[in-house]
Design a protein around this motif. Structure first.
Motif, mmCIF file in Angstrom:
data_model
loop_
_atom_site.group_PDB
_atom_site.id
_atom_site.type_symbol
_atom_site.label_atom_id
_atom_site.label_comp_id
_atom_site.label_asym_id
_atom_site.label_seq_id
_atom_site.Cartn_x
_atom_site.Cartn_y
_atom_site.Cartn_z
ATOM 1 N N GLY A 282 -33.803 -8.517 -31.355
ATOM 2 C CA GLY A 282 -34.363 -7.838 -32.102
ATOM 3 C C GLY A 282 -34.231 -8.046 -33.575
ATOM 4 O O GLY A 282 -35.179 -8.028 -34.198
ATOM 5 N N PHE A 283 -33.109 -8.319 -33.986
ATOM 6 C CA PHE A 283 -32.774 -8.516 -35.306
ATOM 7 C C PHE A 283 -33.733 -9.930 -35.732
ATOM 8 O O PHE A 283 -34.077 -9.907 -36.892
ATOM 9 C CB PHE A 283 -31.349 -8.821 -35.436
ATOM 10 C CG PHE A 283 -30.812 -9.367 -36.813
ATOM 11 C CD1 PHE A 283 -31.041 -8.585 -38.005
ATOM 12 C CD2 PHE A 283 -30.532 -10.521 -37.071
ATOM 13 C CE1 PHE A 283 -30.651 -9.086 -39.076
ATOM 14 C CE2 PHE A 283 -30.270 -11.127 -38.140
ATOM 15 C CZ PHE A 283 -30.287 -10.178 -39.384
ATOM 16 N N THR B 147 -36.172 -11.091 -34.368
ATOM 17 C CA THR B 147 -37.636 -10.754 -34.575
ATOM 18 C C THR B 147 -38.191 -10.180 -35.763
ATOM 19 O O THR B 147 -39.040 -10.884 -36.362
ATOM 20 C CB THR B 147 -38.079 -9.975 -33.271
ATOM 21 O OG1 THR B 147 -37.909 -10.542 -31.880
ATOM 22 C CG2 THR B 147 -39.589 -9.739 -33.269
ATOM 23 N N VAL B 148 -37.307 -9.378 -36.138
ATOM 24 C CA VAL B 148 -37.693 -8.502 -37.420
ATOM 25 C C VAL B 148 -37.295 -9.648 -38.647
ATOM 26 O O VAL B 148 -38.292 -9.484 -39.553
ATOM 27 C CB VAL B 148 -36.691 -7.309 -37.610
ATOM 28 C CG1 VAL B 148 -36.892 -6.733 -39.048
ATOM 29 C CG2 VAL B 148 -37.192 -6.149 -36.626
ATOM 30 N N THR B 149 -36.303 -10.305 -38.589
ATOM 31 C CA THR B 149 -36.224 -11.409 -39.577
ATOM 32 C C THR B 149 -37.420 -12.395 -39.768
ATOM 33 O O THR B 149 -37.775 -12.377 -40.834
ATOM 34 C CB THR B 149 -35.025 -12.099 -39.398
ATOM 35 O OG1 THR B 149 -33.770 -11.113 -39.323
ATOM 36 C CG2 THR B 149 -34.747 -13.142 -40.458
ATOM 37 N N TRP C 122 -40.524 -11.984 -38.958
ATOM 38 C CA TRP C 122 -41.703 -11.178 -39.373
ATOM 39 C C TRP C 122 -41.502 -11.026 -40.722
ATOM 40 O O TRP C 122 -42.569 -10.925 -41.705
ATOM 41 C CB TRP C 122 -42.059 -9.776 -38.442
ATOM 42 C CG TRP C 122 -42.684 -10.257 -37.280
ATOM 43 C CD1 TRP C 122 -42.226 -10.445 -36.093
ATOM 44 C CD2 TRP C 122 -43.962 -11.272 -37.031
ATOM 45 N NE1 TRP C 122 -43.032 -10.703 -35.025
ATOM 46 C CE2 TRP C 122 -43.902 -11.493 -35.653
ATOM 47 C CE3 TRP C 122 -45.067 -11.625 -37.976
ATOM 48 C CZ2 TRP C 122 -45.062 -12.146 -35.131
ATOM 49 C CZ3 TRP C 122 -46.003 -12.159 -37.348
ATOM 50 C CH2 TRP C 122 -46.142 -12.769 -35.932
ATOM 51 N N VAL C 123 -40.516 -10.377 -41.107
ATOM 52 C CA VAL C 123 -40.288 -10.108 -42.672
ATOM 53 C C VAL C 123 -40.368 -11.319 -43.672
ATOM 54 O O VAL C 123 -41.006 -11.139 -44.490
ATOM 55 C CB VAL C 123 -38.974 -9.459 -42.998
ATOM 56 C CG1 VAL C 123 -38.458 -9.360 -44.597
ATOM 57 C CG2 VAL C 123 -38.911 -7.887 -42.356
#
Length: 45
Positions: A21-22, A24-26, A28-29
């Motif tokens: 999850g981390f 994935t967020v990284t 997209w950011v």
């Protein structure tokens, strides 16, 4: 007495989910920031 520690006997499924999850967020950011920079480079005044 508590169970003795045995190397390689730990459940890490929750840690793997959290890390995925981390990442994935990284991703997209990072894409979002690059898109903002490209937008600013194209439409700068």
């Amino acid at each position: 007495m508590a169970d003795d520690h045995k190397p390689g006997n730990m459940h890490v499924t929750e840690q793997e989910k959290t890390f995925a999850g981390f990442m994935t967020v990284t991703k997209w950011v990072t894409i979002f920031i690059i898109a903002i920079l490209v937008f600013l480079a194209i439409f700068r005044t």
